[in-house]
Design an enzyme around this catalytic site. Structure first.
Site, PDB file in Angstrom:
ATOM      1  N   TYR A   1      -3.749  -2.736  20.165  1.00 39.73           N
ATOM      2  CA  TYR A   1      -2.505  -3.329  19.671  1.00 39.73           C
ATOM      3  C   TYR A   1      -1.326  -2.598  20.305  1.00 39.73           C
ATOM      4  O   TYR A   1      -1.281  -1.357  20.310  1.00 39.73           O
ATOM      5  CB  TYR A   1      -2.411  -3.219  18.146  1.00 39.73           C
ATOM      6  CG  TYR A   1      -3.564  -3.883  17.404  1.00 39.73           C
ATOM      7  CD1 TYR A   1      -4.335  -4.883  17.992  1.00 39.73           C
ATOM      8  CD2 TYR A   1      -3.870  -3.511  16.090  1.00 39.73           C
ATOM      9  CE1 TYR A   1      -5.379  -5.487  17.300  1.00 39.73           C
ATOM     10  CE2 TYR A   1      -4.914  -4.109  15.401  1.00 39.73           C
ATOM     11  CZ  TYR A   1      -5.667  -5.093  16.013  1.00 39.73           C
ATOM     12  OH  TYR A   1      -6.703  -5.676  15.328  1.00 39.73           O
TER      13      TYR A   1
ATOM     14  N   ARG B   1       1.514   9.903  14.294  1.00 39.24           N
ATOM     15  CA  ARG B   1       1.054  10.458  13.011  1.00 39.24           C
ATOM     16  C   ARG B   1       0.185  11.679  13.278  1.00 39.24           C
ATOM     17  O   ARG B   1      -0.801  11.605  14.010  1.00 39.24           O
ATOM     18  CB  ARG B   1       0.277   9.400  12.237  1.00 39.24           C
ATOM     19  CG  ARG B   1      -0.117   9.874  10.855  1.00 39.24           C
ATOM     20  CD  ARG B   1      -0.938   8.851  10.140  1.00 39.24           C
ATOM     21  NE  ARG B   1      -0.176   7.723   9.675  1.00 39.24           N
ATOM     22  CZ  ARG B   1      -0.714   6.538   9.400  1.00 39.24           C
ATOM     23  NH1 ARG B   1      -2.004   6.341   9.576  1.00 39.24           N
ATOM     24  NH2 ARG B   1       0.024   5.555   8.953  1.00 39.24           N
TER      25      ARG B   1
ATOM     26  N   THR C   1       0.110   7.073  18.301  1.00 36.23           N
ATOM     27  CA  THR C   1      -0.881   8.131  18.055  1.00 36.23           C
ATOM     28  C   THR C   1      -1.381   8.125  16.607  1.00 36.23           C
ATOM     29  O   THR C   1      -0.694   7.687  15.698  1.00 36.23           O
ATOM     30  CB  THR C   1      -0.299   9.533  18.353  1.00 36.23           C
ATOM     31  OG1 THR C   1       0.710   9.832  17.373  1.00 36.23           O
ATOM     32  CG2 THR C   1       0.270   9.614  19.757  1.00 36.23           C
TER      33      THR C   1
ATOM     34  N   SER D   1     -13.466   1.635  13.685  1.00 41.21           N
ATOM     35  CA  SER D   1     -14.568   0.690  13.464  1.00 41.21           C
ATOM     36  C   SER D   1     -14.495  -0.473  14.440  1.00 41.21           C
ATOM     37  O   SER D   1     -15.519  -0.903  14.985  1.00 41.21           O
ATOM     38  CB  SER D   1     -14.573   0.202  12.012  1.00 41.21           C
ATOM     39  OG  SER D   1     -13.279  -0.200  11.624  1.00 41.21           O
TER      40      SER D   1
ATOM     41  N   ASP E   1       1.071  -1.114  23.215  1.00 37.66           N
ATOM     42  CA  ASP E   1       0.749  -0.501  24.519  1.00 37.66           C
ATOM     43  C   ASP E   1      -0.329   0.572  24.405  1.00 37.66           C
ATOM     44  O   ASP E   1      -0.721   1.181  25.403  1.00 37.66           O
ATOM     45  CB  ASP E   1       2.017   0.065  25.171  1.00 37.66           C
ATOM     46  CG  ASP E   1       2.684   1.147  24.326  1.00 37.66           C
ATOM     47  OD1 ASP E   1       2.090   1.567  23.304  1.00 37.66           O
ATOM     48  OD2 ASP E   1       3.807   1.568  24.671  1.00 37.66           O
ATOM     49  N   GLY E   2      -0.798   0.839  23.175  1.00 39.05           N
ATOM     50  CA  GLY E   2      -1.851   1.836  22.980  1.00 39.05           C
ATOM     51  C   GLY E   2      -1.332   3.263  23.036  1.00 39.05           C
ATOM     52  O   GLY E   2      -2.110   4.216  22.984  1.00 39.05           O
TER      53      GLY E   2
ATOM     54  N   GLY F   1       2.856   1.349  -3.104  1.00 39.86           N
ATOM     55  CA  GLY F   1       1.898   1.473  -4.201  1.00 39.86           C
ATOM     56  C   GLY F   1       1.422   2.905  -4.345  1.00 39.86           C
ATOM     57  O   GLY F   1       1.422   3.486  -5.430  1.00 39.86           O
TER      58      GLY F   1
ATOM     59  N   ARG G   1      -9.997  -1.412  11.168  1.00 38.99           N
ATOM     60  CA  ARG G   1      -9.358  -0.193  11.675  1.00 38.99           C
ATOM     61  C   ARG G   1      -9.733   0.044  13.117  1.00 38.99           C
ATOM     62  O   ARG G   1     -10.734  -0.461  13.608  1.00 38.99           O
ATOM     63  CB  ARG G   1      -9.818   1.016  10.861  1.00 38.99           C
ATOM     64  CG  ARG G   1      -9.252   1.045   9.490  1.00 38.99           C
ATOM     65  CD  ARG G   1      -9.996   2.094   8.721  1.00 38.99           C
ATOM     66  NE  ARG G   1      -9.562   2.119   7.357  1.00 38.99           N
ATOM     67  CZ  ARG G   1      -8.549   2.860   6.929  1.00 38.99           C
ATOM     68  NH1 ARG G   1      -7.886   3.624   7.754  1.00 38.99           N
ATOM     69  NH2 ARG G   1      -8.214   2.833   5.664  1.00 38.99           N
TER      70      ARG G   1
ATOM     71  N   TYR H   1       0.840  -1.207   0.000  1.00 44.68           N
ATOM     72  CA  TYR H   1       0.000   0.000   0.000  1.00 44.68           C
ATOM     73  C   TYR H   1       0.873   1.254   0.000  1.00 44.68           C
ATOM     74  O   TYR H   1       0.698   2.148  -0.842  1.00 44.68           O
ATOM     75  CB  TYR H   1      -0.905  -0.028   1.223  1.00 44.68           C
ATOM     76  CG  TYR H   1      -1.937   1.074   1.265  1.00 44.68           C
ATOM     77  CD1 TYR H   1      -3.013   1.089   0.388  1.00 44.68           C
ATOM     78  CD2 TYR H   1      -1.837   2.100   2.201  1.00 44.68           C
ATOM     79  CE1 TYR H   1      -3.974   2.101   0.447  1.00 44.68           C
ATOM     80  CE2 TYR H   1      -2.793   3.104   2.267  1.00 44.68           C
ATOM     81  CZ  TYR H   1      -3.859   3.097   1.388  1.00 44.68           C
ATOM     82  OH  TYR H   1      -4.797   4.103   1.453  1.00 44.68           O
TER      83      TYR H   1
HETATM   84  N1  UDP Z   1      -5.322  -0.594  16.370  1.00 41.79           N
HETATM   85  C1  UDP Z   1      -5.675  -1.077  17.632  1.00 41.79           C
HETATM   86  N2  UDP Z   1      -6.750  -1.903  17.737  1.00 41.79           N
HETATM   87  C2  UDP Z   1      -7.495  -2.270  16.673  1.00 41.79           C
HETATM   88  C3  UDP Z   1      -7.151  -1.779  15.379  1.00 41.79           C
HETATM   89  C4  UDP Z   1      -6.052  -0.948  15.276  1.00 41.79           C
HETATM   90  O1  UDP Z   1      -5.017  -0.769  18.636  1.00 41.79           O
HETATM   91  O2  UDP Z   1      -8.469  -3.031  16.845  1.00 41.79           O
HETATM   92  C5  UDP Z   1      -4.183   0.332  16.262  1.00 41.79           C
HETATM   93  C6  UDP Z   1      -3.193   0.045  15.133  1.00 41.79           C
HETATM   94  O3  UDP Z   1      -2.193  -0.863  15.547  1.00 41.79           O
HETATM   95  C7  UDP Z   1      -2.656   1.428  14.854  1.00 41.79           C
HETATM   96  C8  UDP Z   1      -3.833   2.358  15.149  1.00 41.79           C
HETATM   97  O4  UDP Z   1      -4.718   1.598  15.972  1.00 41.79           O
HETATM   98  O5  UDP Z   1      -1.612   1.738  15.732  1.00 41.79           O
HETATM   99  C9  UDP Z   1      -4.580   2.797  13.908  1.00 41.79           C
HETATM  100  O6  UDP Z   1      -4.845   1.659  13.142  1.00 41.79           O
HETATM  101  P1  UDP Z   1      -5.776   1.697  11.851  1.00 41.79           P
HETATM  102  O7  UDP Z   1      -5.759   0.310  11.280  1.00 41.79           O
HETATM  103  O8  UDP Z   1      -7.071   2.307  12.186  1.00 41.79           O
HETATM  104  O9  UDP Z   1      -5.071   2.710  10.852  1.00 41.79           O
HETATM  105  P2  UDP Z   1      -3.556   2.890  10.329  1.00 41.79           P
HETATM  106  O10 UDP Z   1      -2.638   1.975  11.087  1.00 41.79           O
HETATM  107  O11 UDP Z   1      -3.618   2.585   8.888  1.00 41.79           O
HETATM  108  O12 UDP Z   1      -3.278   4.315  10.652  1.00 41.79           O
END
Ligand code: UDP
Length: 350
Positions: A210, A283, A216, A195, A212-213, A154, A192, A151
């Site tokens: 995912y 981010r 950002t 959602s 330690d949360g 790409g 995501r 991605y």
């Molecule tokens: N994430 C999470 N729990 C979930 C889905 C995602 O903690 O159920 C985390 C993920 O590891 C990332 C952040 O939330 O650090 C945003 O993830 P997302 O897939 O929404 O978007 P992207 O990583 O593409 O910014």
């Protein structure tokens, strides 16, 4: 413009989450819109309300295949690509080809039509950024061989193609780097964080965090994003480079979870899952350029956007009893290697 004065617009990926909201805004503005979508991740339900709209057409096609015969367009938006990590990693070759072959075909169509072309790019071009916040002049920090590369690279290639068409053929190009966007019509199985957390909270399933949360993200409500895309396309002079579109309010995943928990009143426990490979740590968009060029900044505060999104998902969940097992329980990479089809199909109904 056509002789009847109506602007003819193609939205590739128009049945997707952002694409379908964009089409609504274009129709409201009086455009004649053709939606092109493969329905790999887009959904008929997102455009069902346009079935009787006289200025709307649907073409079911995949932009990596030879394009069907299409009319001339004044404007082309290319939003066609799976965009959530589990979906774009489910078939990485297809993701890469969508960005490269698909974008190339649409650029050729724009060239033949003399159309203005907007490429939807992504904050993922910055990878796991070493510069914060991210401004457009930053070249990024992408792992070119990891699971996100299909991605990230790409979309970087799609940007390259677009700017080469500008240099070589004087095509009128706009590139929007879209940061995390949320709102109604996201897929419940998108995987995501927004959602997942909302659907898990609404069904009292464990909320998956995912790592330690503490990583950002900055979340932009879909109507703000669409407003930015419309302004970027409307701009008379070519912006001469990419433009970040996103909400600069940055928060940790843990903070987002606590806001959703409070708003839904859920009793769901929090479960930790491994941090996906190459997951960006921080981010936040620098939107100075969008402010200067487009007089744009997001208007919808997170709590208001989440309220609308939670309400929408609550209706979705009620429509789909028994509740599906929402993605997130096995971690995104593991999910990417599970057959994605049945889940996608069952959620694409209606
Ligand atoms: N994430 C999470 N729990 C979930 C889905 C995602 O903690 O159920 C985390 C993920 O590891 C990332 C952040 O939330 O650090 C945003 O993830 P997302 O897939 O929404 O978007 P992207 O990583 O593409 O910014």
């Amino acid at each position: 413009m056509q002789n009847d004065g109506q602007t003819r617009v193609l939205v590739a990926g128009g049945a997707g989450f952002i694409g379908s909201h964009l089409i609504d805004a274009l129709i409201a503005e009086g455009a004649r819109v053709t939606c092109l979508d493969s329905f790999l991740t887009g959904r008929k339900a997102n455009i069902a309300h346009l079935a009787r709209e006289p200025h709307f057409d649907l073409v079911e096609a995949d932009i990596i295949d030879p394009l069907p015969e299409l009319p001339r367009f004044d404007r082309i938006f290319n939003l066609a690509c799976a965009a959530s990590p589990p979906h774009y990693q489910a078939d990485p070759q297809h993701t890469m080809m969508t960005c490269v072959v698909g974008s190339h075909q649409l650029l050729e169509l724009a060239r033949a039509s003399g159309a203005r072309f907007l490429q939807a790019s992504t904050s993922e071009v910055y990878g796991d950024p070493e510069v914060h916040p991210q401004e457009e002049s930053y070249w990024g920090h992408v792992n070119p061989t990891g699971p996100r590369a299909c991605y990230d690279e790409g979309k970087r290639s799609a940007e390259t193609l677009a700017f080469d068409y500008e240099r070589r053929y004087d095509l009128d190009i706009r590139v929007a780097r879209i940061f995390n966007t949320y709102g109604p019509r996201m897929r419940a199985d998108d995987g995501r964080v927004v959602s997942n957390v909302i659907c898990q909270a609404l069904t009292d399933q464990p909320i998956t965090v995912y790592g330690d949360g503490e990583q950002t993200r900055s979340f932009c409500y879909v109507s703000d994003l669409v407003d930015g895309l419309m302004r970027l396309m409307r701009l008379d002079a070519s912006p001469g480079g990419p433009v970040n579109l996103g909400n600069p309010r940055e928060m940790t995943v843990a903070e987002l979870v606590s806001v959703v928990t409070r708003m839904t009143g859920t009793r769901s426990p929090i479960v930790r899952r491994p941090l996906p490979v190459d997951d960006p740590q921080r981010r936040r968009p620098d939107i100075t350029r969008a402010g200067c060029l487009l007089d744009w900044s997001p208007r919808i505060v997170l709590e208001a956007g989440l309220e609308a999104t939670i309400g929408w998902f609550a209706d979705e969940v009620a429509r789909r009893e028994p509740a599906p097992a929402f993605a997130g329980l096995a971690g995104p990479v593991a999910r990417a290697h599970r057959p994605a089809e049945p889940a996608l199909r069952s959620l694409a109904r209606g």
